[in-house]
Design a protein around this motif. Structure first.
Motif, PDB file in Angstrom:
ATOM      1  N   UNK A 170     -29.622 -17.151   5.368  1.00  0.00           N
ATOM      2  CA  UNK A 170     -29.065 -18.420   4.924  1.00  0.00           C
ATOM      3  C   UNK A 170     -29.075 -19.475   6.015  1.00  0.00           C
ATOM      4  N   UNK A 171     -28.751 -19.075   7.241  1.00  0.00           N
ATOM      5  CA  UNK A 171     -28.744 -20.020   8.364  1.00  0.00           C
ATOM      6  C   UNK A 171     -30.150 -20.550   8.624  1.00  0.00           C
ATOM      7  N   UNK A 172     -31.122 -19.647   8.694  1.00  0.00           N
ATOM      8  CA  UNK A 172     -32.508 -20.053   8.976  1.00  0.00           C
ATOM      9  C   UNK A 172     -33.043 -20.972   7.887  1.00  0.00           C
ATOM     10  N   UNK A 173     -32.791 -20.611   6.644  1.00  0.00           N
ATOM     11  CA  UNK A 173     -33.307 -21.428   5.536  1.00  0.00           C
ATOM     12  C   UNK A 173     -32.669 -22.811   5.517  1.00  0.00           C
ATOM     13  N   UNK A 174     -31.364 -22.876   5.765  1.00  0.00           N
ATOM     14  CA  UNK A 174     -30.657 -24.155   5.727  1.00  0.00           C
ATOM     15  C   UNK A 174     -31.068 -25.062   6.886  1.00  0.00           C
ATOM     16  N   UNK A 175     -31.181 -24.498   8.091  1.00  0.00           N
ATOM     17  CA  UNK A 175     -31.468 -25.321   9.266  1.00  0.00           C
ATOM     18  C   UNK A 175     -32.939 -25.721   9.372  1.00  0.00           C
ATOM     19  N   UNK A 176     -33.838 -24.793   9.034  1.00  0.00           N
ATOM     20  CA  UNK A 176     -35.259 -25.060   9.241  1.00  0.00           C
ATOM     21  C   UNK A 176     -36.010 -25.342   7.945  1.00  0.00           C
ATOM     22  N   UNK A 177     -35.337 -25.146   6.812  1.00  0.00           N
ATOM     23  CA  UNK A 177     -35.974 -25.435   5.527  1.00  0.00           C
ATOM     24  C   UNK A 177     -37.117 -24.502   5.195  1.00  0.00           C
ATOM     25  N   UNK A 178     -37.069 -23.279   5.697  1.00  0.00           N
ATOM     26  CA  UNK A 178     -38.139 -22.317   5.427  1.00  0.00           C
ATOM     27  C   UNK A 178     -37.567 -21.049   4.792  1.00  0.00           C
ATOM     28  N   UNK A 179     -38.286 -20.547   3.804  1.00  0.00           N
ATOM     29  CA  UNK A 179     -37.878 -19.299   3.177  1.00  0.00           C
ATOM     30  C   UNK A 179     -38.193 -18.143   4.117  1.00  0.00           C
ATOM     31  N   UNK A 180     -37.276 -17.188   4.183  1.00  0.00           N
ATOM     32  CA  UNK A 180     -37.466 -16.066   5.089  1.00  0.00           C
ATOM     33  C   UNK A 180     -36.808 -14.821   4.518  1.00  0.00           C
ATOM     34  N   UNK A 181     -37.168 -13.707   5.063  1.00  0.00           N
ATOM     35  CA  UNK A 181     -36.591 -12.424   4.641  1.00  0.00           C
ATOM     36  C   UNK A 181     -36.162 -11.649   5.878  1.00  0.00           C
ATOM     37  N   UNK A 182     -34.880 -11.309   5.935  1.00  0.00           N
ATOM     38  CA  UNK A 182     -34.340 -10.546   7.058  1.00  0.00           C
ATOM     39  C   UNK A 182     -34.098  -9.111   6.598  1.00  0.00           C
ATOM     40  N   UNK A 183     -34.665  -8.161   7.319  1.00  0.00           N
ATOM     41  CA  UNK A 183     -34.561  -6.754   6.945  1.00  0.00           C
ATOM     42  C   UNK A 183     -34.008  -5.948   8.112  1.00  0.00           C
ATOM     43  N   UNK A 184     -32.975  -5.181   7.856  1.00  0.00           N
ATOM     44  CA  UNK A 184     -32.406  -4.323   8.895  1.00  0.00           C
ATOM     45  C   UNK A 184     -33.263  -3.082   9.048  1.00  0.00           C
ATOM     46  N   UNK A 185     -33.710  -2.811  10.280  1.00  0.00           N
ATOM     47  CA  UNK A 185     -34.586  -1.666  10.540  1.00  0.00           C
ATOM     48  C   UNK A 185     -33.905  -0.571  11.362  1.00  0.00           C
ATOM     49  N   UNK A 186     -32.817  -0.918  12.068  1.00  0.00           N
ATOM     50  CA  UNK A 186     -31.987   0.067  12.757  1.00  0.00           C
ATOM     51  C   UNK A 186     -30.535  -0.196  12.377  1.00  0.00           C
ATOM     52  N   UNK A 187     -29.732   0.864  12.309  1.00  0.00           N
ATOM     53  CA  UNK A 187     -28.344   0.708  11.870  1.00  0.00           C
ATOM     54  C   UNK A 187     -27.549   1.959  12.246  1.00  0.00           C
ATOM     55  N   UNK A 188     -26.242   1.786  12.439  1.00  0.00           N
ATOM     56  CA  UNK A 188     -25.384   2.955  12.650  1.00  0.00           C
ATOM     57  C   UNK A 188     -25.484   3.891  11.456  1.00  0.00           C
ATOM     58  N   UNK A 189     -25.722   3.321  10.275  1.00  0.00           N
ATOM     59  CA  UNK A 189     -25.868   4.130   9.063  1.00  0.00           C
ATOM     60  C   UNK A 189     -27.118   4.980   9.061  1.00  0.00           C
ATOM     61  N   UNK A 190     -28.050   4.690   9.990  1.00  0.00           N
ATOM     62  CA  UNK A 190     -29.258   5.501  10.156  1.00  0.00           C
ATOM     63  C   UNK A 190     -29.161   6.397  11.390  1.00  0.00           C
ATOM     64  N   UNK A 191     -27.994   6.335  12.065  1.00  0.00           N
ATOM     65  CA  UNK A 191     -27.806   7.140  13.258  1.00  0.00           C
ATOM     66  C   UNK A 191     -28.169   6.432  14.545  1.00  0.00           C
ATOM     67  N   UNK A 192     -28.461   5.117  14.467  1.00  0.00           N
ATOM     68  CA  UNK A 192     -28.814   4.344  15.666  1.00  0.00           C
ATOM     69  C   UNK A 192     -27.558   3.840  16.373  1.00  0.00           C
TER      70      UNK A 192
END
Length: 245
Positions: free
Chosen positions: A212-234
């Motif tokens: 939401x921040x990136x799209x609002x500030x820069x006016x570009x559509x984007x997709x943020x994907x979590x690739x590491x997480x405590x839920x994955x043991x990282x």
């Protein structure tokens, strides 16, 4: 040893209803297959006629089932479902939910720790009952990100990431490390730190906020994907940023 039935959540005309009673759960399970007479229900459930009647009455009051007279025999009643199954308690989320509840006494007196425990209780409590709230959290995160961006001054991606890093640090959401313009890491993530390995990513709210921040500030559509997480043991959370053409 007889396996205990887990609580289940159903959607009705009056909203979501949680059912814990093993007898009620057995009745609803039968009616999910097809409508049945009172006699058929009693034949499938080892309970007295009066007990079954009490449970049927209660289920009807809670708008989970409805009854009608049998077309060939007016003395008989037929019961059918009025619900939609939503979910049930899941392992390991239900185990972690119990652990979170035990943290309240430790967190008392520390506003940050108490709010974090409260957030985790709601967040993972819903998951423990079987709700897949990740899509909703990401959508809400996107809306939050757009509001946050209104107070930011960034004009390019690097500046946006720096302001996101400052915002996370200022509000105790974790420590962000900018790896590349399309990759960031978060240590001590407010959303998922202390969470055990549950074999899935958990920070959909963070994904949405950053998008939401990136799209609002820069006016570009984007997709943020979590690739590491405590839920994955990282030990850290990692987010990949993809700019959509």
């Amino acid at each position: 040893m007889k396996k205990e039935k887990k609580p289940k959540i159903y959607s009705t005309e009056n909203g979501a209803v949680t059912v814990k009673s093993p007898t009620k759960l057995s009745i609803l399970s039968l009616l999910e297959e097809r409508e049945r007479t009172g006699r058929e229900i009693r034949e499938n459930i080892d309970r007295s006629k009066s007990t079954i009647s009490v449970h049927l009455s209660d289920l009807e009051k809670r708008n989970l089932i409805k009854e009608k007279q049998h077309e060939q025999d007016k003395r008989k009643k037929i019961y059918s479902p009025k619900f939609t199954f939503l979910g049930e308690s899941k392992i390991p989320f239900d185990e972690h939910y119990e652990k979170i509840l035990n943290n309240f006494n430790k967190a008392s007196g520390n506003k940050y720790e108490f709010l974090k425990t409260l957030f985790h209780t709601i967040r993972y409590g819903l998951s423990s009952f079987g709700f897949d709230i990740k899509p909703a959290l990401k959508e809400m995160g996107h809306d939050i990100g757009e509001k946050i961006a209104e107070d930011m001054q960034a004009k390019d991606m690097n500046q946006v990431l720096i302001e996101i890093k400052e915002f996370w640090d200022k509000n105790g959401l974790g420590k962000i490390k900018i790896i590349e313009e399309d990759l960031i890491e978060i240590e001590d993530c407010f959303d998922c730190s202390r969470m055990p390995n549950v074999d899935q990513t958990l920070c959909s709210l963070d994904e949405g906020i950053i998008e939401g921040i990136i799209e609002k500030k820069l006016g570009i559509e984007n997709e943020v994907t979590e690739t590491k997480c405590h839920g994955l043991g990282n030990d850290v959370c990692e987010f990949k940023i993809k700019i959509n053409d």
